[in-house]
Design a protein around this motif. Sequence first.
Motif, PDB file in Angstrom:
ATOM      1  N   TRP A  47     -20.360  29.286 -24.881  1.00 11.76           N
ATOM      2  CA  TRP A  47     -19.561  29.919 -24.031  1.00 11.76           C
ATOM      3  C   TRP A  47     -19.995  30.804 -22.882  1.00 11.76           C
ATOM      4  O   TRP A  47     -19.478  30.752 -21.761  1.00 11.76           O
ATOM      5  N   TYR A  48     -20.922  31.706 -23.345  1.00  8.86           N
ATOM      6  CA  TYR A  48     -21.651  32.477 -22.316  1.00  8.86           C
ATOM      7  C   TYR A  48     -22.335  31.524 -21.248  1.00  8.86           C
ATOM      8  O   TYR A  48     -21.996  31.938 -19.827  1.00  8.86           O
ATOM      9  N   ASP A  49     -22.954  30.488 -21.419  1.00  8.48           N
ATOM     10  CA  ASP A  49     -23.443  29.920 -20.485  1.00  8.48           C
ATOM     11  C   ASP A  49     -22.389  29.162 -19.362  1.00  8.48           C
ATOM     12  O   ASP A  49     -22.632  29.120 -18.375  1.00  8.48           O
ATOM     13  N   SER A  50     -21.274  28.717 -20.165  1.00  5.69           N
ATOM     14  CA  SER A  50     -20.277  27.846 -19.513  1.00  5.69           C
ATOM     15  C   SER A  50     -19.562  28.911 -18.610  1.00  5.69           C
ATOM     16  O   SER A  50     -19.195  28.418 -17.530  1.00  5.69           O
ATOM     17  N   TYR A  51     -19.409  30.292 -18.668  1.00  6.46           N
ATOM     18  CA  TYR A  51     -18.865  30.973 -17.646  1.00  6.46           C
ATOM     19  C   TYR A  51     -19.864  31.137 -16.402  1.00  6.46           C
ATOM     20  O   TYR A  51     -19.188  31.526 -15.510  1.00  6.46           O
ATOM     21  N   ILE A  52     -20.989  31.491 -16.900  1.00  2.00           N
ATOM     22  CA  ILE A  52     -21.923  31.569 -15.743  1.00  2.00           C
ATOM     23  C   ILE A  52     -21.977  30.143 -15.004  1.00  2.00           C
ATOM     24  O   ILE A  52     -21.780  30.190 -13.611  1.00  2.00           O
ATOM     25  N   SER A  53     -21.974  29.234 -15.608  1.00  2.00           N
ATOM     26  CA  SER A  53     -22.142  27.831 -14.769  1.00  2.00           C
ATOM     27  C   SER A  53     -20.726  27.641 -14.077  1.00  2.00           C
ATOM     28  O   SER A  53     -20.891  27.269 -12.900  1.00  2.00           O
ATOM     29  N   ALA A  54     -19.763  28.024 -14.634  1.00  2.00           N
ATOM     30  CA  ALA A  54     -18.481  28.133 -13.694  1.00  2.00           C
ATOM     31  C   ALA A  54     -18.609  28.815 -12.461  1.00  2.00           C
ATOM     32  O   ALA A  54     -17.956  28.212 -11.420  1.00  2.00           O
ATOM     33  N   ALA A  55     -18.858  30.107 -12.606  1.00  2.00           N
ATOM     34  CA  ALA A  55     -19.003  30.753 -11.183  1.00  2.00           C
ATOM     35  C   ALA A  55     -20.071  30.039 -10.343  1.00  2.00           C
ATOM     36  O   ALA A  55     -20.003  30.152  -8.975  1.00  2.00           O
ATOM     37  N   SER A  56     -21.168  29.595 -10.964  1.00  2.00           N
ATOM     38  CA  SER A  56     -22.166  29.095  -9.990  1.00  2.00           C
ATOM     39  C   SER A  56     -21.567  27.754  -9.338  1.00  2.00           C
ATOM     40  O   SER A  56     -21.868  27.571  -8.058  1.00  2.00           O
ATOM     41  N   VAL A  57     -20.662  26.937 -10.154  1.00  2.00           N
ATOM     42  CA  VAL A  57     -20.157  25.766  -9.435  1.00  2.00           C
ATOM     43  C   VAL A  57     -19.117  26.180  -8.497  1.00  2.00           C
ATOM     44  O   VAL A  57     -18.917  25.476  -7.390  1.00  2.00           O
ATOM     45  N   LEU A  58     -18.307  27.208  -9.005  1.00  2.00           N
ATOM     46  CA  LEU A  58     -17.217  27.718  -8.027  1.00  2.00           C
ATOM     47  C   LEU A  58     -18.025  28.134  -6.605  1.00  2.00           C
ATOM     48  O   LEU A  58     -17.596  27.505  -5.242  1.00  2.00           O
ATOM     49  N   ASP A  59     -19.062  28.788  -6.612  1.00  2.00           N
ATOM     50  CA  ASP A  59     -19.923  29.322  -5.550  1.00  2.00           C
ATOM     51  C   ASP A  59     -20.378  27.930  -4.660  1.00  2.00           C
ATOM     52  O   ASP A  59     -20.483  27.770  -3.451  1.00  2.00           O
ATOM     53  N   LEU A  60     -21.076  26.845  -5.408  1.00  2.00           N
ATOM     54  CA  LEU A  60     -21.526  25.836  -4.885  1.00  2.00           C
ATOM     55  C   LEU A  60     -20.487  24.921  -4.300  1.00  2.00           C
ATOM     56  O   LEU A  60     -20.597  24.729  -3.030  1.00  2.00           O
ATOM     57  N   ALA A  61     -19.596  24.923  -4.624  1.00  2.00           N
ATOM     58  CA  ALA A  61     -18.468  23.807  -4.124  1.00  2.00           C
ATOM     59  C   ALA A  61     -17.869  24.590  -3.213  1.00  2.00           C
ATOM     60  O   ALA A  61     -17.428  23.874  -2.007  1.00  2.00           O
ATOM     61  N   THR A  62     -17.496  25.793  -3.062  1.00  2.00           N
ATOM     62  CA  THR A  62     -16.792  26.403  -1.866  1.00  2.00           C
ATOM     63  C   THR A  62     -17.661  26.629  -0.829  1.00  2.00           C
ATOM     64  O   THR A  62     -17.335  26.899   0.285  1.00  2.00           O
ATOM     65  N   SER A  63     -19.025  26.618  -0.809  1.00  2.00           N
ATOM     66  CA  SER A  63     -20.145  26.885   0.149  1.00  2.00           C
ATOM     67  C   SER A  63     -20.552  25.699   0.732  1.00  2.00           C
ATOM     68  O   SER A  63     -21.186  25.653   1.945  1.00  2.00           O
ATOM     69  N   GLU A  64     -19.940  24.469   0.271  1.00  2.00           N
ATOM     70  CA  GLU A  64     -20.313  23.221   0.818  1.00  2.00           C
ATOM     71  C   GLU A  64     -19.870  22.993   2.150  1.00  2.00           C
ATOM     72  O   GLU A  64     -18.698  23.177   2.589  1.00  2.00           O
ATOM     73  N   PHE A  68     -15.685  16.343   2.411  1.00  2.00           N
ATOM     74  CA  PHE A  68     -15.632  15.615   1.202  1.00  2.00           C
ATOM     75  C   PHE A  68     -14.294  15.422   0.899  1.00  2.00           C
ATOM     76  O   PHE A  68     -13.446  16.468   1.378  1.00  2.00           O
ATOM     77  N   ASP A  69     -13.937  14.410   0.118  1.00  2.00           N
ATOM     78  CA  ASP A  69     -12.293  14.056   0.082  1.00  2.00           C
ATOM     79  C   ASP A  69     -11.934  14.480  -1.137  1.00  2.00           C
ATOM     80  O   ASP A  69     -10.761  14.418  -1.423  1.00  2.00           O
ATOM     81  N   ALA A  70     -12.817  14.745  -2.352  1.00  2.00           N
ATOM     82  CA  ALA A  70     -12.452  15.191  -3.584  1.00  2.00           C
ATOM     83  C   ALA A  70     -13.715  15.620  -4.404  1.00  2.00           C
ATOM     84  O   ALA A  70     -14.656  15.211  -3.988  1.00  2.00           O
ATOM     85  N   VAL A  71     -13.462  16.540  -5.339  1.00  2.00           N
ATOM     86  CA  VAL A  71     -14.731  16.996  -6.127  1.00  2.00           C
ATOM     87  C   VAL A  71     -14.556  16.373  -7.607  1.00  2.00           C
ATOM     88  O   VAL A  71     -13.339  16.095  -8.246  1.00  2.00           O
ATOM     89  N   VAL A  72     -15.543  15.860  -8.070  1.00  2.00           N
ATOM     90  CA  VAL A  72     -15.993  15.727  -9.424  1.00  2.00           C
ATOM     91  C   VAL A  72     -16.734  16.506 -10.215  1.00  2.00           C
ATOM     92  O   VAL A  72     -17.726  16.794  -9.824  1.00  2.00           O
ATOM     93  N   MET A  73     -16.054  17.284 -11.131  1.00  2.00           N
ATOM     94  CA  MET A  73     -16.761  18.455 -11.830  1.00  2.00           C
ATOM     95  C   MET A  73     -17.484  17.564 -12.857  1.00  2.00           C
ATOM     96  O   MET A  73     -16.813  17.058 -14.015  1.00  2.00           O
ATOM     97  N   ALA A  74     -18.774  17.332 -12.958  1.00  2.00           N
ATOM     98  CA  ALA A  74     -19.655  16.380 -13.858  1.00  2.00           C
ATOM     99  C   ALA A  74     -19.926  17.310 -15.063  1.00  2.00           C
ATOM    100  O   ALA A  74     -21.065  16.743 -15.848  1.00  2.00           O
ATOM    101  N   GLY A  75     -19.507  18.386 -15.570  1.00  2.00           N
ATOM    102  CA  GLY A  75     -19.611  18.956 -16.753  1.00  2.00           C
ATOM    103  C   GLY A  75     -18.575  18.964 -17.864  1.00  2.00           C
ATOM    104  O   GLY A  75     -17.597  19.175 -17.693  1.00  2.00           O
ATOM    105  N   PHE A  76     -18.768  18.250 -18.960  1.00  2.00           N
ATOM    106  CA  PHE A  76     -17.953  18.082 -19.925  1.00  2.00           C
ATOM    107  C   PHE A  76     -17.283  19.147 -20.795  1.00  2.00           C
ATOM    108  O   PHE A  76     -18.176  19.967 -21.230  1.00  2.00           O
ATOM    109  N   GLY A  77     -16.095  19.567 -20.649  1.00  2.00           N
ATOM    110  CA  GLY A  77     -15.509  20.923 -21.185  1.00  2.00           C
ATOM    111  C   GLY A  77     -15.769  22.146 -20.491  1.00  2.00           C
ATOM    112  O   GLY A  77     -15.496  23.153 -21.152  1.00  2.00           O
ATOM    113  N   GLU A  78     -16.385  22.006 -19.337  1.00  2.00           N
ATOM    114  CA  GLU A  78     -16.683  23.378 -18.492  1.00  2.00           C
ATOM    115  C   GLU A  78     -15.364  23.842 -17.818  1.00  2.00           C
ATOM    116  O   GLU A  78     -14.502  23.245 -17.617  1.00  2.00           O
ATOM    117  N   PRO A  79     -15.542  25.273 -17.971  1.00  2.00           N
ATOM    118  CA  PRO A  79     -14.461  25.972 -17.328  1.00  2.00           C
ATOM    119  C   PRO A  79     -14.585  26.119 -15.959  1.00  2.00           C
ATOM    120  O   PRO A  79     -15.554  25.492 -15.324  1.00  2.00           O
TER     121      PRO A  79
END
Length: 240
Positions: A47-64, A68-79
Motif C-alpha cells: 500500500w505504501y509503495d502504491s500511494y507513492i507510485s500514484a503520486a509519481s504517475v500523476l506527476d509524470l502524466a500531467t507533466s508530459e 497523446f490521445d489516451a493514457v494506459v496506466m500499466a500498473g495492475f491494481g495501482e491507485p
Amino acid sequence: MRLLVTNCNTSAAVSAVIGAESRRAARAGTEIMVRTPSWGVSSAESWYDSYISAASVLDLATSETEHFDAVVMAGFGEPGREGLREQLEVPVVDITEAAVAIAGPLGHRYAILTSLRRTSAQIMASLLTAGLSSGCAGVYAIEQPVLELVEDPEATIAALVKVGRRALADGAEVLVVGCAGMSSSGPKISAELGVPVVDGLAAGIKFAEGLVDLGLRTSKISCYAPPPGKSRPGWPPPAR
C-alpha cells in the motif's frame, strides 16, 4: 493515434517489457509512448509503495509535453486513476479495469494471477471501486517479486501455470495476468491450461484504442471535473 503508457515504478527493465508488449498488442499506426517516473518506487508491492507510485504517475502524466490521445496506466491494481481522470480530458485506461472488462464475456468467473499475495487486497480494492469484483473467483500469487519476473520469463510462466491450475480448480473459467512484468506469458499459459488468458497490458492498449476510435473522452460534468484550484505547497515536486 498516440498512447501514453505509464510504468508505475522506476525500473527501466520493466519499462522495456511494457514497451515491447504494448507495441506487440497495438495495431499498425498506433504510436506507443512509454514513460518511466523519475522518482517514486523501484517496484510497487505494498500500500505504501502504491500511494507513492500514484503520486509519481500523476506527476509524470500531467507533466508530459508531447500530444497523446489516451493514457494506459500499466500498473495492475495501482491507485491514482481517478485523480488522473480529473486532470485529463483524454481517456485514462487502467489495465486492471480493462483486463477484467474483457474477461467478463469470456466465462462465468475469472481469476487474477499476480506476483505477491500481499498485493491481493489492493487488487480487490481496485476492482471493488470499479464495480467489477462480483465475478472474481480470487487472486492467486506466485510469490515472486516484480523485478524478478523479467529476469527469468520461463520460470515465471511455470509458476503462473501452477497457480492457474489452482484457480481453475476453485471455479475460475478465465484467467487474467495481473502484472505488466508478466505480459508475454498469456498465450503460453492459455495453451498449457486450455482456457482464455487475458493479459492486462494488451487489454489496456486495445481498450484505449477503442475509446479513441469511438471519439469518447472523460466526462467532466461531475465526478471527474477538474479539481478546484487551491494552494498545494511543494506540489508538484521539483524536477530531479
